[in-house]
Scaffold this active site. Structure first.
Site, PDB file in Angstrom:
ATOM      1  N   LYS A 252      32.571  40.728  32.749  1.00 33.71           N
ATOM      2  CA  LYS A 252      33.372  39.782  33.528  1.00 33.71           C
ATOM      3  C   LYS A 252      33.200  38.404  32.907  1.00 33.71           C
ATOM      4  CE  LYS A 252      34.533  38.540  38.251  1.00 33.71           C
ATOM      5  NZ  LYS A 252      34.833  37.141  38.024  1.00 33.71           N
ATOM      6  N   ARG A 419      44.307  43.274  46.287  1.00 28.66           N
ATOM      7  CA  ARG A 419      42.887  43.459  46.047  1.00 28.66           C
ATOM      8  C   ARG A 419      42.560  44.879  46.480  1.00 28.66           C
ATOM      9  NH1 ARG A 419      39.463  39.572  45.160  1.00 28.66           N
ATOM     10  NH2 ARG A 419      40.729  37.913  46.035  1.00 28.66           N
TER      11      ARG A 419
HETATM   12  P1  AMP Z   1      37.028  36.752  41.124  1.00 31.24           P
HETATM   13  O1  AMP Z   1      37.783  35.540  40.675  1.00 31.24           O
HETATM   14  O2  AMP Z   1      35.563  36.540  41.294  1.00 31.24           O
HETATM   15  O3  AMP Z   1      37.691  37.441  42.268  1.00 31.24           O
HETATM   16  O4  AMP Z   1      37.084  37.836  39.942  1.00 31.24           O
HETATM   17  C1  AMP Z   1      38.269  38.344  39.420  1.00 31.24           C
HETATM   18  C2  AMP Z   1      38.642  37.573  38.172  1.00 31.24           C
HETATM   19  O5  AMP Z   1      37.733  37.868  37.117  1.00 31.24           O
HETATM   20  C3  AMP Z   1      39.969  37.930  37.592  1.00 31.24           C
HETATM   21  O6  AMP Z   1      41.012  37.263  38.238  1.00 31.24           O
HETATM   22  C4  AMP Z   1      39.836  37.514  36.138  1.00 31.24           C
HETATM   23  O7  AMP Z   1      40.256  36.173  35.997  1.00 31.24           O
HETATM   24  C5  AMP Z   1      38.339  37.549  35.876  1.00 31.24           C
HETATM   25  N1  AMP Z   1      37.921  38.527  34.866  1.00 31.24           N
HETATM   26  C6  AMP Z   1      37.009  38.286  33.919  1.00 31.24           C
HETATM   27  N2  AMP Z   1      36.796  39.362  33.167  1.00 31.24           N
HETATM   28  C7  AMP Z   1      37.612  40.338  33.626  1.00 31.24           C
HETATM   29  C8  AMP Z   1      37.850  41.694  33.255  1.00 31.24           C
HETATM   30  N3  AMP Z   1      37.204  42.272  32.239  1.00 31.24           N
HETATM   31  N4  AMP Z   1      38.755  42.394  33.984  1.00 31.24           N
HETATM   32  C9  AMP Z   1      39.406  41.817  35.006  1.00 31.24           C
HETATM   33  N5  AMP Z   1      39.214  40.557  35.407  1.00 31.24           N
HETATM   34  C10 AMP Z   1      38.330  39.808  34.725  1.00 31.24           C
END
Ligand code: AMP
Length: 592
Positions: A252, A419
């Site tokens: 991530k 989501r």
């Molecule tokens: P969050 O913002 O904490 O809900 O996490 C989701 C976000 O993580 C996504 O919207 C992407 O911008 C980010 N992200 C980073 N790495 C990845 C990945 N390998 N796959 C999907 N999302 C990712």
């Protein structure tokens, strides 16, 4: 339809205090609207002149609107300013000045909604030398021929302050009722909306081509697809259980989400943010790479753009990546601190939508059409079948300074705009704190006591988003963790959107000093989620519970407002309930 009628509906919407009533009024408005007006009516009602990704911003300055009101009514500018100081709302001021003007109306003819829309569009898109005077003149002419009520909404709209409070889900529900008499068609409308991000287009398709047109809706290049979002779970076991024992696990990255649309033949590239803003000009190196490194006629790929040092293999912190989100000096920055795109999905290829294909197939296709060793890389990925494997990978990522992992269901399609558990994230956590931060919507604020009175700001009332009811439910009051600069910023920003009464889509028991339109998101860390009778988050969600959920020791961690998230992208009530359950599980585990 005459704009006067639209304005009457807007006036009714303003007086409303429940979401259901809001849907009824909107349904009536949409039923009366002609087929060739529905698109503009939807844009206008949501305060826009085009879908958000088109970036058509009317943003007239207050001074300019004051001048237009003065010109339209033959009044002194100073008088307009004085009135504005009293009303605090230039829309109201315009209404009063038009009602009291002795000037004869320039024309007896009444405006159609499309005429008003087109004039406002022209005002927004006029640029270059002399454009300021031209804008004042156009706005003044429009106002001079308006009724007082029309003037109220024209001015508010021009300032970007229409604020009728109708969210996307509310508009879609009203459209469904207007066309089919039922609210159930909303789900199909939402699907179409998720792949084009254009409410006006969805409404127009429904009204012109009926439900069949909406069912046949297709992905189109350069219309951003609303991004898939990740659920969260705290342990590798739970993630694997959800994914039937086998999952792709990716790093991530803590950068900016980028959806890249490329049309090789016409050498055209567009890049959209998670919030679907057009960010193309801010990523020249990714635009170049999209044309060179993607081997396809046309494609939509998605990834995380992040500042990455090739030599040291180090990722830069988010604060450095985000510096790119500005208009000037982009070219220099792109030399000094080039971004890489860590691609993780493909949504469209050579005229065909890939949304319904399995993750595994999408990933294979992505790796086939991108070389992956230039500016565009692939997100790092392993396949895990045992919790231990996933945990080890997670630890490695955290050690490398990454945020954590995103696990992906190998069999799942790409679920646009939702989501779901087909993507599950697990992030770093710190002892004694909730394992994850939450993103909350500001629904009100307090004026300070003591030293804070100086700033006129004493804290925020914040809410989560309930997707089922399309309402914002309060979860906490945040009173600490603000720097002086932050307090000033919040005061200045929130003052502009404060309202005399609780907005229709806010559910709250507590009363802040000022309510604000639910618009801005902040990231908050807390120690714990507790149950509380003071807040409405999750109230009645499970059984007949009279208590809601609240945060213990909340503090702001984002440096002010999260520009990249809209109110509907805040943490949801459902997520809070999940987090509450997980927190209990972890605690039991710790004691054992
Ligand atoms: P969050 O913002 O904490 O809900 O996490 C989701 C976000 O993580 C996504 O919207 C992407 O911008 C980010 N992200 C980073 N790495 C990845 C990945 N390998 N796959 C999907 N999302 C990712």
């Amino acid at each position: 339809m005459l704009f006067q009628e639209t304005a009457d509906y807007y006036n009714r919407l303003e007086g409303i205090s429940s979401r259901l009533e809001m849907i009824d009024v909107l349904t009536e408005l949409f039923k009366k609207t002609k087929k060739n007006e529905i698109r503009n009516t939807i844009y206008m009602t949501t305060g826009l002149l085009a879908p958000p990704f088109a970036g058509v911003d009317i943003g007239i300055a207050e001074k300019l609107a004051e001048e237009a009101i003065a010109t339209a009514t033959g009044s002194e500018k100073q008088k307009v300013e004085e009135s504005f100081k009293k009303t605090g709302d230039l829309g109201k001021t315009a209404e009063q000045f038009i009602a009291n003007t002795k000037l004869r109306r320039m024309s007896k003819e009444k405006f159609e909604i499309n005429e008003v829309f087109e004039t406002l569009h022209k005002i927004a898109t006029t640029s270059g030398e002399g454009s300021k005077d031209a804008k004042i003149k156009m706005l003044a002419n429009l106002l001079a021929a308006s009724s007082p009520l029309e003037a109220r909404y024209i001015v508010r709209f021009a300032l970007g302050q229409l604020r009728l409070g109708a969210g996307d889900a509310t508009i879609l529900e009203a459209l469904s009722k207007a066309e089919t008499g039922e609210r159930t068609f909303k789900a199909r409308l939402e699907e179409a909306y998720n792949i084009c991000s254009d409410l006006g287009l969805v409404g127009e398709t429904l009204m012109k081509e009926g439900t069949k047109g909406v069912e046949d809706f297709r992905v189109t290049l350069f219309n951003p697809i609303r991004p898939a979002l990740a659920e969260r779970l705290p342990t590798a076991e739970e993630i694997l259980e959800r994914m039937h024992g086998k999952a792709a696990v990716e790093s991530k990255y803590d950068g900016l989400r980028a959806q890249v649309h490329v049309d090789k033949k016409n050498k055209k590239v567009e890049i959209f943010s998670r919030r679907l803003e057009r960010l193309t000009e801010m990523f020249p190196e990714i635009v170049n790479a999209a044309l060179k490194e993607i081997n396809a006629q046309s494609a939509i790929i998605e990834g995380e753009a992040i500042a990455y040092d090739e030599a040291t293999k180090q990722f830069h912190p988010f604060q450095e990546t985000i510096q790119r989100k500005r208009k000037h000096g982009v070219e220099e920055k792109s030399q000094e601190l080039p971004l890489h795109l860590f691609a993780f999905d493909i949504l469209y290829l050579n005229g065909e939508s890939y949304l319904k294909k399995r993750y595994e197939e999408r990933r294979k296709t992505l790796e086939r059409i991108v070389k992956g060793d230039g500016t565009i890389r692939f997100s790092d990925m392993i396949i895990a079948t045992k919790p231990k494997e996933m945990e080890r990978y997670f630890e490695e990522m955290v050690e490398d300074g990454l945020e954590g992992i995103v696990a992906k269901d190998l069999d799942a399609p790409y679920i646009a705009g939702a989501r779901k558990f087909s993507w599950i994230k697990m992030k770093r956590s710190y002892k004694g704190e909730l394992s994850d931060t939450v993103d909350l919507v500001i629904v009100g604020y307090y004026v300070g006591k003591g030293i804070r009175a100086e700033f006129g700001f004493g804290g925020l009332l914040a809410a989560v988003y309930n997707e089922k009811t399309d309402m914002y439910e309060t979860i906490t009051r945040i009173g600490t963790g603000f720097s002086e600069e932050n307090m000033k910023m919040f005061k200045k920003t929130l003052e502009k959107i404060k309202s005399g009464k609780k907005p229709a889509r806010v559910s709250s028991i507590v009363e802040p000093d000022y309510w604000v339109e639910p618009k801005y998101v902040v990231t908050v860390r807390a120690d714990e989620i507790t149950k509380s009778p003071m807040h409405t988050a999750g109230r009645h969600a499970e059984g007949e519970e009279e208590v809601g959920y609240a945060l213990r020791f909340p503090r702001i961690v984002s440096n002010g407002i999260r520009e990249d998230k809209s109110a509907d992208e805040a943490t949801t009530t459902k997520e809070i309930i999940e987090m509450f359950k997980q927190q209990r599980k972890t605690k039991v585990g710790e004691e054992a």
